[in-house]
Structures are given as C-alpha cells and as structure tokens.
Design a protein around this motif. Sequence first.
Motif, PDB file in Angstrom:
ATOM      1  N   GLY A 112     -13.548   7.929 -56.476  1.00  0.00           N
ATOM      2  CA  GLY A 112     -14.694   8.239 -55.620  1.00  0.00           C
ATOM      3  C   GLY A 112     -14.894   6.968 -53.956  1.00  0.00           C
ATOM      4  N   GLY A 113     -13.710   6.074 -53.947  1.00  0.00           N
ATOM      5  CA  GLY A 113     -14.058   5.455 -52.770  1.00  0.00           C
ATOM      6  C   GLY A 113     -14.744   6.684 -52.219  1.00  0.00           C
ATOM      7  N   THR A 114     -15.147   6.219 -50.680  1.00  0.00           N
ATOM      8  CA  THR A 114     -15.340   6.754 -49.351  1.00  0.00           C
ATOM      9  C   THR A 114     -14.527   6.694 -48.238  1.00  0.00           C
ATOM     10  OG1 THR A 114     -16.774   4.761 -48.261  1.00  0.00           O
ATOM     11  CG2 THR A 114     -17.909   7.049 -49.603  1.00  0.00           C
ATOM     12  N   LEU A 115     -14.288   7.331 -47.394  1.00  0.00           N
ATOM     13  CA  LEU A 115     -13.443   6.924 -46.532  1.00  0.00           C
ATOM     14  C   LEU A 115     -14.636   7.196 -44.409  1.00  0.00           C
ATOM     15  CD1 LEU A 115     -10.525   7.736 -45.243  1.00  0.00           C
ATOM     16  CD2 LEU A 115     -11.503   9.834 -44.833  1.00  0.00           C
ATOM     17  N   GLY A 116     -15.371   5.869 -44.908  1.00  0.00           N
ATOM     18  CA  GLY A 116     -16.524   5.706 -43.732  1.00  0.00           C
ATOM     19  C   GLY A 116     -15.926   5.042 -42.829  1.00  0.00           C
ATOM     20  N   ILE A 117     -16.250   4.384 -42.102  1.00  0.00           N
ATOM     21  CA  ILE A 117     -15.994   3.598 -40.556  1.00  0.00           C
ATOM     22  C   ILE A 117     -15.615   2.478 -41.222  1.00  0.00           C
ATOM     23  CG2 ILE A 117     -18.234   3.351 -40.099  1.00  0.00           C
ATOM     24  CD1 ILE A 117     -14.906   4.586 -37.520  1.00  0.00           C
ATOM     25  N   VAL A 118     -16.571   1.473 -41.980  1.00  0.00           N
ATOM     26  CA  VAL A 118     -16.471   0.939 -42.364  1.00  0.00           C
ATOM     27  C   VAL A 118     -15.617  -0.024 -43.344  1.00  0.00           C
ATOM     28  CG1 VAL A 118     -17.504  -1.513 -43.617  1.00  0.00           C
ATOM     29  CG2 VAL A 118     -19.008  -0.066 -42.323  1.00  0.00           C
ATOM     30  N   GLU A 119     -14.903   1.037 -44.015  1.00  0.00           N
ATOM     31  CA  GLU A 119     -13.602   1.267 -45.466  1.00  0.00           C
ATOM     32  C   GLU A 119     -12.181   1.028 -44.582  1.00  0.00           C
ATOM     33  OE1 GLU A 119     -17.464   2.046 -47.524  1.00  0.00           O
ATOM     34  OE2 GLU A 119     -16.487   2.931 -46.015  1.00  0.00           O
ATOM     35  N   LEU A 120     -12.364   1.984 -43.177  1.00  0.00           N
ATOM     36  CA  LEU A 120     -11.465   2.070 -42.630  1.00  0.00           C
ATOM     37  C   LEU A 120     -11.281   1.214 -42.029  1.00  0.00           C
ATOM     38  CD1 LEU A 120     -11.738   5.125 -41.110  1.00  0.00           C
ATOM     39  CD2 LEU A 120     -10.055   5.298 -42.074  1.00  0.00           C
ATOM     40  N   ALA A 121     -12.181  -0.020 -41.069  1.00  0.00           N
ATOM     41  CA  ALA A 121     -11.932  -1.019 -40.494  1.00  0.00           C
ATOM     42  C   ALA A 121     -11.230  -2.354 -41.119  1.00  0.00           C
ATOM     43  CB  ALA A 121     -12.946  -1.386 -39.934  1.00  0.00           C
ATOM     44  N   ALA A 122     -12.190  -2.201 -42.859  1.00  0.00           N
ATOM     45  CA  ALA A 122     -11.281  -3.060 -43.401  1.00  0.00           C
ATOM     46  C   ALA A 122      -9.789  -2.811 -44.214  1.00  0.00           C
ATOM     47  CB  ALA A 122     -12.193  -3.516 -44.386  1.00  0.00           C
ATOM     48  N   TYR A 123      -9.650  -1.607 -43.964  1.00  0.00           N
ATOM     49  CA  TYR A 123      -7.969  -1.540 -44.186  1.00  0.00           C
ATOM     50  C   TYR A 123      -7.548  -2.030 -43.105  1.00  0.00           C
ATOM     51  CZ  TYR A 123      -3.810   1.229 -45.871  1.00  0.00           C
ATOM     52  OH  TYR A 123      -2.223   1.208 -45.981  1.00  0.00           O
ATOM     53  N   ALA A 124      -7.919  -1.552 -42.087  1.00  0.00           N
ATOM     54  CA  ALA A 124      -7.069  -1.745 -40.721  1.00  0.00           C
ATOM     55  C   ALA A 124      -7.095  -3.479 -40.564  1.00  0.00           C
ATOM     56  CB  ALA A 124      -7.518  -1.576 -39.362  1.00  0.00           C
ATOM     57  N   GLN A 125      -8.063  -4.155 -40.728  1.00  0.00           N
ATOM     58  CA  GLN A 125      -7.832  -5.688 -40.444  1.00  0.00           C
ATOM     59  C   GLN A 125      -6.754  -5.823 -41.676  1.00  0.00           C
ATOM     60  OE1 GLN A 125      -9.116  -7.992 -38.417  1.00  0.00           O
ATOM     61  NE2 GLN A 125      -7.760  -9.487 -39.319  1.00  0.00           N
ATOM     62  N   GLY A 126      -6.412  -5.707 -42.952  1.00  0.00           N
ATOM     63  CA  GLY A 126      -5.827  -6.009 -44.162  1.00  0.00           C
ATOM     64  C   GLY A 126      -4.331  -5.390 -43.879  1.00  0.00           C
ATOM     65  N   ALA A 127      -4.161  -4.849 -43.330  1.00  0.00           N
ATOM     66  CA  ALA A 127      -2.767  -4.508 -42.532  1.00  0.00           C
ATOM     67  C   ALA A 127      -2.205  -5.132 -41.597  1.00  0.00           C
ATOM     68  CB  ALA A 127      -2.591  -2.936 -42.009  1.00  0.00           C
ATOM     69  N   LEU A 128      -3.103  -5.433 -40.632  1.00  0.00           N
ATOM     70  CA  LEU A 128      -3.379  -6.526 -39.577  1.00  0.00           C
ATOM     71  C   LEU A 128      -2.848  -7.592 -40.327  1.00  0.00           C
ATOM     72  CD1 LEU A 128      -5.517  -5.638 -36.636  1.00  0.00           C
ATOM     73  CD2 LEU A 128      -2.937  -5.507 -36.102  1.00  0.00           C
ATOM     74  N   ASP A 129      -3.768  -8.296 -41.079  1.00  0.00           N
ATOM     75  CA  ASP A 129      -3.064  -9.553 -41.835  1.00  0.00           C
ATOM     76  C   ASP A 129      -2.033  -9.365 -42.938  1.00  0.00           C
ATOM     77  OD1 ASP A 129      -5.626 -10.135 -40.803  1.00  0.00           O
ATOM     78  OD2 ASP A 129      -6.344 -10.346 -43.139  1.00  0.00           O
ATOM     79  N   ALA A 130      -1.343  -8.935 -42.871  1.00  0.00           N
ATOM     80  CA  ALA A 130      -0.018  -8.616 -43.539  1.00  0.00           C
ATOM     81  C   ALA A 130       1.307  -8.368 -42.776  1.00  0.00           C
ATOM     82  CB  ALA A 130      -0.258  -7.069 -44.967  1.00  0.00           C
ATOM     83  N   HIS A 166       0.855   8.968 -42.729  1.00  0.00           N
ATOM     84  CA  HIS A 166       0.138   7.528 -42.781  1.00  0.00           C
ATOM     85  C   HIS A 166      -1.082   8.159 -42.671  1.00  0.00           C
ATOM     86  CE1 HIS A 166       3.390   4.786 -42.690  1.00  0.00           C
ATOM     87  NE2 HIS A 166       3.783   5.825 -42.091  1.00  0.00           N
ATOM     88  N   ALA A 167      -1.798   8.996 -42.593  1.00  0.00           N
ATOM     89  CA  ALA A 167      -2.844   9.409 -42.384  1.00  0.00           C
ATOM     90  C   ALA A 167      -3.654   9.774 -43.402  1.00  0.00           C
ATOM     91  CB  ALA A 167      -3.429  10.493 -41.271  1.00  0.00           C
ATOM     92  N   LEU A 205      -1.887   2.037 -38.541  1.00  0.00           N
ATOM     93  CA  LEU A 205      -2.535   1.547 -37.668  1.00  0.00           C
ATOM     94  C   LEU A 205      -3.094   2.739 -36.726  1.00  0.00           C
ATOM     95  CD1 LEU A 205      -1.846  -2.094 -36.606  1.00  0.00           C
ATOM     96  CD2 LEU A 205      -3.945  -1.565 -38.340  1.00  0.00           C
ATOM     97  N   LEU A 206      -2.143   3.281 -36.328  1.00  0.00           N
ATOM     98  CA  LEU A 206      -2.632   4.639 -35.394  1.00  0.00           C
ATOM     99  C   LEU A 206      -3.220   5.570 -36.417  1.00  0.00           C
ATOM    100  CD1 LEU A 206       0.454   5.156 -33.203  1.00  0.00           C
ATOM    101  CD2 LEU A 206      -1.181   4.703 -32.044  1.00  0.00           C
ATOM    102  N   ALA A 207      -2.728   6.060 -37.724  1.00  0.00           N
ATOM    103  CA  ALA A 207      -3.623   6.851 -38.552  1.00  0.00           C
ATOM    104  C   ALA A 207      -4.728   5.939 -38.936  1.00  0.00           C
ATOM    105  CB  ALA A 207      -2.173   7.026 -39.779  1.00  0.00           C
ATOM    106  N   VAL A 208      -5.040   5.140 -38.777  1.00  0.00           N
ATOM    107  CA  VAL A 208      -6.840   4.284 -38.976  1.00  0.00           C
ATOM    108  C   VAL A 208      -7.287   4.705 -37.804  1.00  0.00           C
ATOM    109  CG1 VAL A 208      -7.517   2.264 -39.549  1.00  0.00           C
ATOM    110  CG2 VAL A 208      -5.337   3.039 -41.073  1.00  0.00           C
TER     111      VAL A 208
END
Length: 126
Positions: free
Chosen positions: A57-75, A45-46, A102-105
Amino acid sequence: MGWLSGAQQADYARRDLSILAERLRAAGVSVSALGPARLAGLDQHAAAVRDILTIDGGTLGIVELAAYAQGALDAAAEAGWTPETHTPATGCATTEWIVLRLLAVCALADASSADDIPDIDPLLFT
C-alpha cells in the motif's frame, strides 16, 4: 523530514532528483544514450522500483522516489561509485545496475504528474 510540510518535502525531493539527473548527464549517462537492450533493462528497473515503493500500500510519489534514489546513491558510494567517478566504458555489472536504477528513478519522477501532497479533508476544520 517529518517536520516539513508536504509541499516542502515535495519541493526538496524534486530539487534532489533534478540534481541527480544533472549529475548523471554530466557523467555521460542519459536515457537518450541507451540502446534498445539497455532501454529494456531501464523499463525493468522502473517496474522494480514501482513494485518496491508500492508494496503493502505504499505510494509512488516524488518524496518516496527521492528517498529511494538517496538510498541507492548511499549504497553505491559505499561500493566506491558516484556519478562523478562513473566511466561509461567500465561495463561492470554493478555499475550497470546502479546506472539503470538511478535513471529509472529519474524517469519515474519525470513521468509523475501527481503532487505528493496528501489531500486534507476540509470537514476536519468545521
């Protein structure tokens, strides 16, 4: 969050991911509680999250991780799952997927040591 500075975005993202990790722990979900097979799944998953966020070319930053987690939580919430309603004994494939994702994020966020603040060229201000 486009109007926030990079530092503010990173601070809010860290806070959101910290709250998510605490919600998961309160639900009895933690990396330390995983057996070898589930740890292997967590690693997959990670890797998937890294691939999704860095594609094109995207980044694996903290902001992107939080946004991804929020999208997963919403779904997950649309499907009726939240950390507060999680029961470890369900064994449902969908529940297993969201828990590991979510644990992976959270694990990626913990492992991330780079700030999410872009470098600014000082020559722009001379």
